[in-house]
Design a protein around this motif. Sequence first.
Motif, PDB file in Angstrom:
ATOM      1  N   LEU A  27       0.939  -1.336  -0.039  1.00 44.18           N
ATOM      2  CA  LEU A  27       0.032   0.031  -0.205  1.00 44.18           C
ATOM      3  C   LEU A  27       0.958   1.203  -0.028  1.00 44.18           C
ATOM      4  O   LEU A  27       0.578   2.319  -0.569  1.00 44.18           O
ATOM      5  N   ALA A  28       2.143   1.391   0.764  1.00 46.45           N
ATOM      6  CA  ALA A  28       2.793   2.413   0.946  1.00 46.45           C
ATOM      7  C   ALA A  28       3.563   2.806  -0.717  1.00 46.45           C
ATOM      8  O   ALA A  28       3.509   3.804  -0.877  1.00 46.45           O
ATOM      9  N   VAL A  29       3.878   1.670  -1.244  1.00 48.17           N
ATOM     10  CA  VAL A  29       4.376   1.748  -2.441  1.00 48.17           C
ATOM     11  C   VAL A  29       3.393   2.105  -3.387  1.00 48.17           C
ATOM     12  O   VAL A  29       3.508   2.991  -4.323  1.00 48.17           O
ATOM     13  N   HIS A  34       0.848   6.205  -7.249  1.00 48.29           N
ATOM     14  CA  HIS A  34      -0.293   6.856  -7.502  1.00 48.29           C
ATOM     15  C   HIS A  34      -0.084   8.462  -7.442  1.00 48.29           C
ATOM     16  O   HIS A  34      -0.556   9.227  -8.251  1.00 48.29           O
ATOM     17  N   ALA A  35       0.602   8.755  -6.524  1.00 51.43           N
ATOM     18  CA  ALA A  35       1.023  10.467  -6.395  1.00 51.43           C
ATOM     19  C   ALA A  35       1.705  10.746  -7.491  1.00 51.43           C
ATOM     20  O   ALA A  35       1.400  12.019  -7.712  1.00 51.43           O
ATOM     21  N   ARG A  36       2.351   9.832  -7.986  1.00 55.91           N
ATOM     22  CA  ARG A  36       3.471  10.293  -9.261  1.00 55.91           C
ATOM     23  C   ARG A  36       2.495  10.429 -10.628  1.00 55.91           C
ATOM     24  O   ARG A  36       3.304  10.292 -11.695  1.00 55.91           O
ATOM     25  N   GLY A  37       1.123   9.923 -10.623  1.00 56.72           N
ATOM     26  CA  GLY A  37       0.436   9.925 -11.559  1.00 56.72           C
ATOM     27  C   GLY A  37       0.476   8.361 -12.554  1.00 56.72           C
ATOM     28  O   GLY A  37       0.009   8.275 -13.650  1.00 56.72           O
ATOM     29  N   PRO A 123       9.582   2.916   0.905  1.00 62.73           N
ATOM     30  CA  PRO A 123       8.658   2.879  -0.249  1.00 62.73           C
ATOM     31  C   PRO A 123       8.945   3.964  -1.285  1.00 62.73           C
ATOM     32  O   PRO A 123       8.591   3.806  -2.647  1.00 62.73           O
ATOM     33  N   ILE A 124       9.593   5.162  -0.914  1.00 64.47           N
ATOM     34  CA  ILE A 124       9.845   6.127  -1.768  1.00 64.47           C
ATOM     35  C   ILE A 124      11.121   5.582  -2.586  1.00 64.47           C
ATOM     36  O   ILE A 124      10.925   5.958  -3.884  1.00 64.47           O
ATOM     37  N   ALA A 125      11.969   4.895  -2.130  1.00 63.03           N
ATOM     38  CA  ALA A 125      13.288   4.464  -2.963  1.00 63.03           C
ATOM     39  C   ALA A 125      12.542   3.481  -4.031  1.00 63.03           C
ATOM     40  O   ALA A 125      13.057   3.395  -5.134  1.00 63.03           O
ATOM     41  N   VAL A 126      11.763   2.568  -3.490  1.00 62.58           N
ATOM     42  CA  VAL A 126      11.185   1.541  -4.357  1.00 62.58           C
ATOM     43  C   VAL A 126      10.211   2.349  -5.454  1.00 62.58           C
ATOM     44  O   VAL A 126      10.380   1.728  -6.696  1.00 62.58           O
TER      45      VAL A 126
END
Length: 136
Positions: A27-29, A34-37, A123-126
């Motif tokens: 979910l975190a990834v 999703h936030a990046r479109g 999650p940000i790095a992934v």
Amino acid sequence: MKASWATSDGTRKSMLANKRRDTSSELAVRRELHARGLRYRVDFAPLPEFRRKADIVFTRARIAVFIDGCFWHGCPTHATIPKKNVEYWRPKLAANIDRDRDTDLRLSAAGWAVSRFWEHESPIAVANTIHDLVRV
């Protein structure tokens, strides 16, 4: 009534509570992506004739992403073998790892790019890595 595979009621309840999909790591990834479109399929079988599902799939880009749990998939840093019922767990966990490698080979042979990440990774790095793969 069939005897349970679990060594205790507590173990059985704990194992039944494990989720196959929508884990907190997934979910975190997915939130980051999703936030990046980016839009993707969730818990989707890239090859219809092949029952195995990837956690996140980009169908047009033919990218299958797996967010693997450290216990279930043999993380080199965090994997453990339970002390009880070892004769059950050792082959089960080894079979999971073998199945992962087989899945990677089959998807790659069919023209899919396969990316695997561990649940403990940022999650940000992934999401950064996945974003770069999809946008190429």
